[in-house]
Design a protein around this motif. Structure first.
Motif, PDB file in Angstrom:
ATOM      1  N   ASN A 135       0.760  -1.268  -0.174  1.00  0.00           N
ATOM      2  CA  ASN A 135       0.178  -0.186   0.004  1.00  0.00           C
ATOM      3  C   ASN A 135       0.683   1.232   0.298  1.00  0.00           C
ATOM      4  N   VAL A 136       2.245   1.741   0.692  1.00  0.00           N
ATOM      5  CA  VAL A 136       2.730   2.375   0.956  1.00  0.00           C
ATOM      6  C   VAL A 136       3.181   2.780  -0.247  1.00  0.00           C
ATOM      7  N   ALA A 137       4.120   1.750  -0.782  1.00  0.00           N
ATOM      8  CA  ALA A 137       4.532   1.562  -2.178  1.00  0.00           C
ATOM      9  C   ALA A 137       3.414   2.057  -3.395  1.00  0.00           C
ATOM     10  N   LEU A 138       2.668   2.046  -3.695  1.00  0.00           N
ATOM     11  CA  LEU A 138       1.119   2.276  -4.709  1.00  0.00           C
ATOM     12  C   LEU A 138       1.010   3.935  -4.297  1.00  0.00           C
ATOM     13  N   ARG A 171      15.486  -7.707  -5.309  1.00  0.00           N
ATOM     14  CA  ARG A 171      14.034  -8.511  -5.578  1.00  0.00           C
ATOM     15  C   ARG A 171      13.159  -8.012  -5.170  1.00  0.00           C
ATOM     16  N   ARG A 172      12.921  -7.932  -3.456  1.00  0.00           N
ATOM     17  CA  ARG A 172      12.248  -7.167  -3.513  1.00  0.00           C
ATOM     18  C   ARG A 172      11.250  -5.910  -3.428  1.00  0.00           C
ATOM     19  N   ILE A 173      12.204  -4.821  -3.885  1.00  0.00           N
ATOM     20  CA  ILE A 173      12.134  -3.631  -4.139  1.00  0.00           C
ATOM     21  C   ILE A 173      11.426  -4.010  -5.642  1.00  0.00           C
ATOM     22  N   ARG A 174      11.778  -4.962  -6.361  1.00  0.00           N
ATOM     23  CA  ARG A 174      11.410  -4.764  -7.744  1.00  0.00           C
ATOM     24  C   ARG A 174       9.823  -5.186  -7.531  1.00  0.00           C
ATOM     25  N   GLU A 175       9.958  -5.595  -6.490  1.00  0.00           N
ATOM     26  CA  GLU A 175       8.111  -6.771  -6.562  1.00  0.00           C
ATOM     27  C   GLU A 175       7.150  -5.088  -5.858  1.00  0.00           C
ATOM     28  N   LEU A 176       7.578  -4.216  -5.078  1.00  0.00           N
ATOM     29  CA  LEU A 176       6.858  -2.927  -4.519  1.00  0.00           C
ATOM     30  C   LEU A 176       6.780  -2.181  -5.774  1.00  0.00           C
ATOM     31  N   PHE A 177       7.919  -2.331  -6.479  1.00  0.00           N
ATOM     32  CA  PHE A 177       8.574  -1.025  -7.654  1.00  0.00           C
ATOM     33  C   PHE A 177       8.447  -1.420  -8.989  1.00  0.00           C
TER      34      PHE A 177
END
Length: 226
Positions: A135-138, A171-177
């Motif tokens: 949600n924060v990333a969005l 990998r997690r950063i790419r998932e978020l953004f």
């Protein structure tokens, strides 16, 4: 919105702040290294800093926003949001010309495409709930202008002594953004090591931080599609 996770984060930081030694030589050396590298990154931004709008998510006491101010961003272009009201109150006293709000970054209270730059420093590692992190990333992506830039700094390794944080890998950063291009470098000597260097910090820190595996964080840019 995950109110339980919000309450947990507030509680963790309320317990943590009185016990953290911000005068430690290793901590100060790490902070100086990070800020020096950040100033270099600012020269690579495709934005004119004198006409830039910057939002710091998790702005704390406002020191990161002040660094941008020192680099040419006008006070009326500097905005911050933080979960902890006491931090916002202190930041407002220190920097009364900045726009600072208490709030949950899942619902950032600014219009769409408002900011040229959003800074996110050690925010996502503090969020254990995956739904809240997404949600924060969005929310960040929503307020970032087309062609805007996220400036990222966060831990890439787990901390076995602190269950209230989690590593944020590439990998997690790419998932978020997923629609962003990542331009990241490893930085910062492992804090448990840096904080025990004592009087030898200035001699030993530069040698140890040259070893890639000993660098605990990522710093860099996440660029959105124009």
């Amino acid at each position: 919105m995950n109110n339980e996770e919000v309450d947990r984060i507030r509680s963790v930081y309320a317990r943590w702040e009185p016990t953290y030694d911000c005068s430690n030589a290793g901590y100060l050396r790490s902070l100086g290294e990070r800020d020096d590298r950040l100033r270099g990154l600012l020269s690579r931004l495709p934005h004119n800093l004198t006409r830039c709008r910057v939002l710091d998510v998790g702005c704390g006491y406002g020191s990161l926003l002040n660094l941008f101010h020192e680099q040419g961003v006008p006070a009326d272009g500097l905005f911050g949001i933080d979960l902890l009201l006491n931090r916002i109150q202190v930041a407002r006293k220190r920097y009364p010309s900045f726009t600072l709000k208490e709030g949950n970054a899942e619902q950032i209270d600014f219009p769409d495409k408002r900011f040229d730059v959003v800074t996110v420093f050690t925010v996502f590692s503090s969020i254990l709930d995956r739904g809240m992190a997404e949600n924060v990333a969005l929310s960040i992506a929503r307020v970032l202008a087309s062609g805007g830039t996220i400036i990222w700094y966060d831990m890439r390794y787990p901390n076995p002594w602190n269950r209230n944080v989690r590593p944020i890998t590439k990998r997690r950063i790419r998932e978020l953004f997923p629609s962003f291009e990542l331009q990241l470098e490893s930085l910062t000597l492992l804090p448990p090591l840096a904080r025990h260097l004592g009087p030898a910090t200035n001699c030993i820190y530069p040698l140890l931080v040259k070893v890639p595996v000993l660098r605990s964080h990522y710093l860099g840019l996440l660029r959105s599609a124009a």
